[in-house]
Design a protein around this motif. Structure first.
Motif, mmCIF file in Angstrom:
data_model
loop_
_atom_site.group_PDB
_atom_site.id
_atom_site.type_symbol
_atom_site.label_atom_id
_atom_site.label_comp_id
_atom_site.label_asym_id
_atom_site.label_seq_id
_atom_site.Cartn_x
_atom_site.Cartn_y
_atom_site.Cartn_z
ATOM 1 N N GLY A 81 17.284 23.866 -0.604
ATOM 2 C CA GLY A 81 17.248 22.675 0.254
ATOM 3 C C GLY A 81 18.248 22.779 1.386
ATOM 4 N N ARG A 82 18.671 21.619 1.870
ATOM 5 C CA ARG A 82 19.661 21.587 2.945
ATOM 6 C C ARG A 82 21.044 21.883 2.400
ATOM 7 N NH1 ARG A 82 18.158 16.656 7.011
ATOM 8 N NH2 ARG A 82 16.029 17.290 7.384
ATOM 9 N N LEU A 83 21.797 22.647 3.151
ATOM 10 C CA LEU A 83 23.146 23.015 2.746
ATOM 11 C C LEU A 83 24.102 21.861 3.036
ATOM 12 C CD1 LEU A 83 24.765 25.482 1.731
ATOM 13 C CD2 LEU A 83 25.214 26.025 4.102
ATOM 14 N N GLU A 84 25.027 21.605 2.117
ATOM 15 C CA GLU A 84 26.033 20.549 2.280
ATOM 16 C C GLU A 84 27.405 21.145 2.026
ATOM 17 O OE1 GLU A 84 25.056 17.465 -0.433
ATOM 18 O OE2 GLU A 84 23.430 16.700 0.801
ATOM 19 N N LYS A 85 28.340 20.856 2.926
ATOM 20 C CA LYS A 85 29.722 21.320 2.781
ATOM 21 C C LYS A 85 30.666 20.183 3.151
ATOM 22 C CE LYS A 85 29.226 26.232 3.770
ATOM 23 N NZ LYS A 85 29.720 27.337 4.588
ATOM 24 N N VAL A 86 31.844 20.204 2.559
ATOM 25 C CA VAL A 86 32.882 19.236 2.912
ATOM 26 C C VAL A 86 33.759 19.882 3.970
ATOM 27 C CG1 VAL A 86 34.832 17.908 2.068
ATOM 28 C CG2 VAL A 86 32.818 18.175 0.645
ATOM 29 N N LYS A 87 33.757 19.299 5.169
ATOM 30 C CA LYS A 87 34.503 19.826 6.302
ATOM 31 C C LYS A 87 35.359 18.712 6.901
ATOM 32 C CE LYS A 87 33.306 23.519 7.900
ATOM 33 N NZ LYS A 87 33.895 24.821 7.686
ATOM 34 N N TYR A 88 36.300 19.097 7.752
ATOM 35 C CA TYR A 88 37.200 18.130 8.391
ATOM 36 C C TYR A 88 36.528 17.514 9.612
ATOM 37 C CZ TYR A 88 41.329 16.110 10.551
ATOM 38 O OH TYR A 88 42.231 15.242 11.100
ATOM 39 N N ASN A 89 36.588 16.180 9.705
ATOM 40 C CA ASN A 89 36.099 15.462 10.872
ATOM 41 C C ASN A 89 37.317 14.970 11.650
ATOM 42 O OD1 ASN A 89 35.048 13.690 12.744
ATOM 43 N ND2 ASN A 89 33.487 12.908 11.368
ATOM 44 N N PRO A 90 37.577 15.507 12.848
ATOM 45 C CA PRO A 90 38.771 15.108 13.602
ATOM 46 C C PRO A 90 38.717 13.674 14.126
ATOM 47 C CG PRO A 90 37.433 16.628 14.881
ATOM 48 C CD PRO A 90 36.827 16.568 13.516
ATOM 49 N N PHE A 91 37.525 13.098 14.272
ATOM 50 C CA PHE A 91 37.416 11.725 14.759
ATOM 51 C C PHE A 91 37.781 10.720 13.670
ATOM 52 C CE2 PHE A 91 34.236 14.238 17.137
ATOM 53 C CZ PHE A 91 34.843 14.187 18.387
ATOM 54 N N ARG A 117 39.615 11.726 11.003
ATOM 55 C CA ARG A 117 40.877 12.271 10.495
ATOM 56 C C ARG A 117 40.880 12.419 8.973
ATOM 57 N NH1 ARG A 117 44.910 8.806 14.326
ATOM 58 N NH2 ARG A 117 44.314 9.824 16.255
ATOM 59 N N ARG A 118 39.771 12.875 8.438
ATOM 60 C CA ARG A 118 39.683 13.180 7.004
ATOM 61 C C ARG A 118 38.514 14.144 6.765
ATOM 62 N NH1 ARG A 118 37.526 7.617 6.869
ATOM 63 N NH2 ARG A 118 35.319 7.776 6.330
ATOM 64 N N ARG A 119 38.441 14.635 5.530
ATOM 65 C CA ARG A 119 37.368 15.537 5.150
ATOM 66 C C ARG A 119 36.147 14.714 4.745
ATOM 67 N NH1 ARG A 119 39.326 18.735 0.526
ATOM 68 N NH2 ARG A 119 37.585 20.105 0.939
ATOM 69 N N THR A 120 34.987 15.066 5.289
ATOM 70 C CA THR A 120 33.754 14.331 5.009
ATOM 71 C C THR A 120 32.634 15.314 4.687
ATOM 72 O OG1 THR A 120 33.146 14.328 7.349
ATOM 73 C CG2 THR A 120 34.359 12.412 6.536
ATOM 74 N N ILE A 171 22.956 27.994 11.175
ATOM 75 C CA ILE A 171 22.635 26.585 10.970
ATOM 76 C C ILE A 171 23.718 25.705 11.586
ATOM 77 C CG2 ILE A 171 21.339 27.004 8.857
ATOM 78 C CD1 ILE A 171 23.851 25.979 7.344
ATOM 79 N N ILE A 172 23.396 24.431 11.782
ATOM 80 C CA ILE A 172 24.345 23.445 12.305
ATOM 81 C C ILE A 172 24.593 22.415 11.216
ATOM 82 C CG2 ILE A 172 24.725 21.672 14.046
ATOM 83 C CD1 ILE A 172 22.817 23.251 15.856
ATOM 84 N N LEU A 173 25.874 22.145 10.948
ATOM 85 C CA LEU A 173 26.259 21.128 9.966
ATOM 86 C C LEU A 173 26.766 19.901 10.723
ATOM 87 C CD1 LEU A 173 28.282 23.451 7.593
ATOM 88 C CD2 LEU A 173 25.983 22.614 7.231
ATOM 89 N N GLU A 174 26.242 18.714 10.390
ATOM 90 C CA GLU A 174 26.632 17.470 11.058
ATOM 91 C C GLU A 174 27.192 16.484 10.041
ATOM 92 O OE1 GLU A 174 24.700 14.800 14.484
ATOM 93 O OE2 GLU A 174 23.548 14.821 12.642
ATOM 94 N N CYS A 175 28.207 15.732 10.456
ATOM 95 C CA CYS A 175 28.860 14.754 9.585
ATOM 96 C C CYS A 175 27.886 13.630 9.224
ATOM 97 C CB CYS A 175 30.083 14.180 10.284
ATOM 98 S SG CYS A 175 30.975 12.982 9.275
ATOM 99 N N THR A 176 27.930 13.208 7.960
ATOM 100 C CA THR A 176 27.038 12.150 7.489
ATOM 101 C C THR A 176 27.690 10.774 7.503
ATOM 102 O OG1 THR A 176 27.721 12.564 5.218
ATOM 103 C CG2 THR A 176 25.777 13.728 5.995
ATOM 104 N N GLU A 177 29.008 10.698 7.589
ATOM 105 C CA GLU A 177 29.703 9.412 7.487
ATOM 106 C C GLU A 177 30.093 8.816 8.838
ATOM 107 O OE1 GLU A 177 33.021 9.778 4.844
ATOM 108 O OE2 GLU A 177 31.872 11.010 3.451
#
Length: 57
Positions: free
Chosen positions: A36-46, A48-51, A6-12
């Motif tokens: 349902g859809r899987l949700e994880k908290v991952k780091y967004n380098p753009f 610069r925080r976990r989203t 699967i592909i996880l994409e940032c929501t914020e």
């Protein structure tokens, strides 16, 4: 094969006008714990925080 890629994409990132970060992961197709859809908290380098990252279909 019981696992699905699967592909996880940032929501914020879209709300802030920044590029979205994407991660790849696997999930169990037959698991009753994640129907349902899987949700994880991952780091967004753009940002610069976990989203929160949500699965794309």
């Amino acid at each position: 094969m019981p696992r699905d890629i699967i592909i996880l994409e940032c929501t914020e990132a879209k709300a802030e006008g920044k590029p979205t970060s994407r991660y790849t992961s696997t999930r169990n197709k037959k698991s009753l714990n994640t129907p349902g859809r899987l949700e994880k908290v991952k780091y967004n380098p753009f940002l610069r925080r976990r989203t929160l990252h949500r699965e794309l279909r």
